[in-house]
Structure formats: C-alpha cells, structure tokens
Enzyme design. Structure first.
Site, mmCIF file in Angstrom:
data_model
loop_
_atom_site.group_PDB
_atom_site.id
_atom_site.type_symbol
_atom_site.label_atom_id
_atom_site.label_comp_id
_atom_site.label_asym_id
_atom_site.label_seq_id
_atom_site.Cartn_x
_atom_site.Cartn_y
_atom_site.Cartn_z
ATOM 1 N N THR A 14 -60.164 -65.204 61.943
ATOM 2 C CA THR A 14 -60.908 -66.062 61.009
ATOM 3 C C THR A 14 -60.961 -65.471 59.608
ATOM 4 O O THR A 14 -60.930 -66.195 58.616
ATOM 5 C CB THR A 14 -62.331 -66.300 61.551
ATOM 6 N N SER A 58 -56.931 -64.087 67.425
ATOM 7 C CA SER A 58 -56.968 -62.850 68.219
ATOM 8 C C SER A 58 -56.777 -63.086 69.715
ATOM 9 O O SER A 58 -56.467 -62.163 70.455
ATOM 10 C CB SER A 58 -58.251 -62.066 67.943
ATOM 11 N N THR A 90 -62.318 -62.075 65.627
ATOM 12 C CA THR A 90 -63.481 -61.479 66.298
ATOM 13 C C THR A 90 -63.525 -61.788 67.793
ATOM 14 O O THR A 90 -64.219 -61.108 68.536
ATOM 15 C CB THR A 90 -64.783 -61.989 65.652
ATOM 16 N N ASP A 91 -62.775 -62.804 68.232
ATOM 17 C CA ASP A 91 -62.881 -63.200 69.635
ATOM 18 C C ASP A 91 -62.513 -62.066 70.595
ATOM 19 O O ASP A 91 -63.080 -61.957 71.686
ATOM 20 C CB ASP A 91 -61.969 -64.412 69.925
HETATM 21 N N1 ASP Z 1 -63.191 -67.067 65.984
HETATM 22 C C1 ASP Z 1 -62.258 -66.030 65.848
HETATM 23 C C2 ASP Z 1 -62.590 -65.099 64.695
HETATM 24 O O1 ASP Z 1 -63.758 -64.989 64.383
HETATM 25 C C3 ASP Z 1 -60.848 -66.444 65.874
HETATM 26 C C4 ASP Z 1 -60.035 -65.263 66.309
HETATM 27 O O2 ASP Z 1 -60.545 -64.437 67.037
HETATM 28 O O3 ASP Z 1 -58.883 -65.180 65.917
HETATM 29 O O4 ASP Z 1 -61.780 -64.476 64.094
#
Ligand code: ASP
Length: 326
Positions: A14, A58, A90-91
């Site tokens: 993100t 991710s 973050t995932d």
């Molecule tokens: N929601 C995720 C982020 O916060 C998307 C990811 O992990 O690529 O980055």
C-alpha cells in the site's frame, strides 16, 4: 559533516500504491525512488541509495524472493551501509520480518515498514513511516536488535509483531510484550534491552512444503488426512486456546507426527500454548505424547516459517530448542 550510508529497498504494498484511474482500485506503481522523493528530510540524515526490488502486493511475496532481498541487504551492509530499510505491504509484514530475522546475522539494523494509507490518500502516512524507519536504522542503539518493524511511531521486534487490525492506522501490535520502542520527537527510544538472538543458517533447499491448518469447531479431517499424501514436509496447527484440537484431529495428527514434524500453536492471537495443564484427548498433554511440539509464544504463521527454514537446512531436529527460546 560525514553522513552515514543507508540503503532502502521498495517491494510494493500500500505504501507504493495509488489509483491509476478514478474509480479503480489502488495498485503498486510507486517506485522506491518516488517514495524517497516524498521525504526530503532524509537527505540531511544519510547518503541514501534506493532500489525498487519489486512492486507487489505483499500477499504475492514468497520465501525465495525474500532470500534474494536478504542477499541484497547483506550486500548493502558489505558496501558500508549503516543499516537497511525495506518497504513492503503490511498484510504479510510480520511474516517477512520473522523470516528475515531468523536469518539476519548482522549487528546493523534491518528495518521493515509500510503504510496503511496509499500514497494518493489524504493523510498518507507512508512518508512519515519511511522517515521513522530510517531514523531507527541509523540509530547506533538499534544495533544488535535484528529485524524490526516500524509503523505509526512504534518499533516492534520481528518475533513479537502482528498485524492486529485490517484497516486501522494503528494496525500493528506486539501482544503481551508491547512495542520494543517508540519514536519520541524524532528520536529513537527503546523500552527494553535487546534480547538474545539465535540466527539460523541459510536454507540449502527451498522446495519443502509446510502446511498450516487452523482448528475450528466441527471441522472434518479430510484435509488433515491428506497432508502426508500431498507431500508436505511439516505441519503447523493453529489450535484452539492453549493449543488444542478435537479428538478426531488428535488421532490423525498422531499418524502425521510419526512421519513429519507437527507443531501446535495457538489460534488466539496472543499468549503461549500450555504444556502441562490439560489432560483431555486433543489437549496439549495428549498431543505432546502423540509426537507434536507445542509452539509456546511463537504464533502459527511464524512457527511455519521457522519449520520451513529448519527443514531447509536439515535441522528440524532442533525445532524444540527454537520454540522454547523465548
Ligand atoms: N493492505 C496491504 C498493505 O497495507 C496490501 C499489501 O500488503 O500489499 O500494504
């Protein structure tokens, strides 16, 4: 003044996402160079080199790619970088952090960060997180702490951190132990001394498969019964409560544990598995007798990473030692 060297790599997530066209969802398109240009203050802290190693959500990172990121990070330190910062989604941040932490044998800090708000969103916190992560990576008292995650003004150790909220800005926490440190008025403050680390050798093979299954009420045994037939080299169960499963799962798990390592962790999101409390069939005492190992404080996802790495260097016999070291 002689500034230290700092290396940054962008992997996507993100923090690197924006919407291409109105009405379409956000996708990772923002390069490491563009991220860096959103934080002009960094120029005053270090000589920065930045690379875009990937632009992925991710969920699509994998262990082999993370091994290449590790080798990139090691190379940067070899070239004189005082620390390394990696931005990613973050995932799976907690999993990447644990994976890299098990293998990072340097004193220099390796810091992971990301963002909950995309680069194009009002209040995007990616630039602030990147600046904080660089401050942590450059702080001399960050040395010897392994891999750390910096998000929303907090520093979390790789072994403890979890994503505990799907969309909130404050998405990361370290259950029980809390953050390892904080950024206070731009300075890096640790709340506890570094803990002893037990680093693993690099895996010699990467084709091993470790299954992760979560126990749930009234679940049948069909997937479990096929674990050996599907060629898995290890099994992690996210068990009920302190590490428990149903009677029918316990029977199948015993058969599996004769052949491959089986770890039972807790699905609760916090706390340790038990060792010597519950005597019922499917309880931790029964499962241990049947050959399973209890994960202690290691969460199911990180237990799977640990087992993958240990099998990869043929040291699965040492699993118990790594599960009890906390
Ligand atoms: N929601 C995720 C982020 O916060 C998307 C990811 O992990 O690529 O980055």
């Amino acid at each position: 003044m002689d500034l230290p060297k700092l290396s940054i790599a962008a992997l996507g997530g993100t923090v690197s996402m924006q919407s291409e066209n109105t009405g379409e969802g956000i996708v990772p398109t923002v390069s490491g160079e563009a991220l860096l240009s959103s934080v002009p203050a960094l120029e005053t802290l270090a000589h920065i080199s930045v690379e875009t190693l990937g632009l992925m959500p991710s969920a699509s990172l994998d262990f082999e790619f993370l091994l290449s990121v590790l080798s990139w990070a090691n190379f940067q330190i070899g070239q004189g970088a005082a620390g390394v910062v990696i931005t990613q989604g973050t995932d799976t941040l907690e999993e990447s952090a644990a994976f890299l932490d098990y293998l990072w044998d340097r004193d220099e800090p390796l810091v992971l960060t990301g963002a909950m708000r995309s680069a194009s969103e009002p209040g995007a916190e990616g630039p602030a997180n990147l600046l904080d992560a660089c401050r942590v990576a450059l702080a001399t008292h960050s040395r010897g702490r392994g891999v750390q995650v910096v998000m929303n003004g907090q520093i979390h150790s790789a072994s403890a951190v979890r994503k505990t909220d799907s969309l909130a800005l404050q998405a990361f926490s370290s259950p029980i132990v809390g953050p390892a440190g904080l950024l206070v008025e731009s300075s890096v403050r640790y709340l506890r001394p570094p803990s002893l680390r037990n680093v693993l050798p690099l895996p010699q093979q990467t084709s091993q498969k470790i299954a992760l299954l979560e126990a749930s009420l009234s679940a049948d045994c069909s997937i479990l019964e096929n674990i050996l037939g599907l060629g898995y080299d290890g099994l992690v169960i996210a068990g009920f409560g302190a590490g428990h499963v149903s009677e029918s799962w316990a029977d199948v798990m015993e058969t599996i544990a004769w052949q491959i390592p089986v770890i039972v962790a807790t699905r609760t999101g916090s706390g340790s598995t038990a060792q010597a409390t519950y005597g019922f069939t499917g309880g931790e005492m029964d499962l241990t007798r049947r050959g399973a190992l209890m994960a202690g404080f290691v969460c199911p996802r990180k237990a799977r990473i640990l087992l993958w790495l240990l099998v990869g260097c043929e040291r699965q016999g040492e699993l118990a030692r790594y599960l009890t070291q906390d």
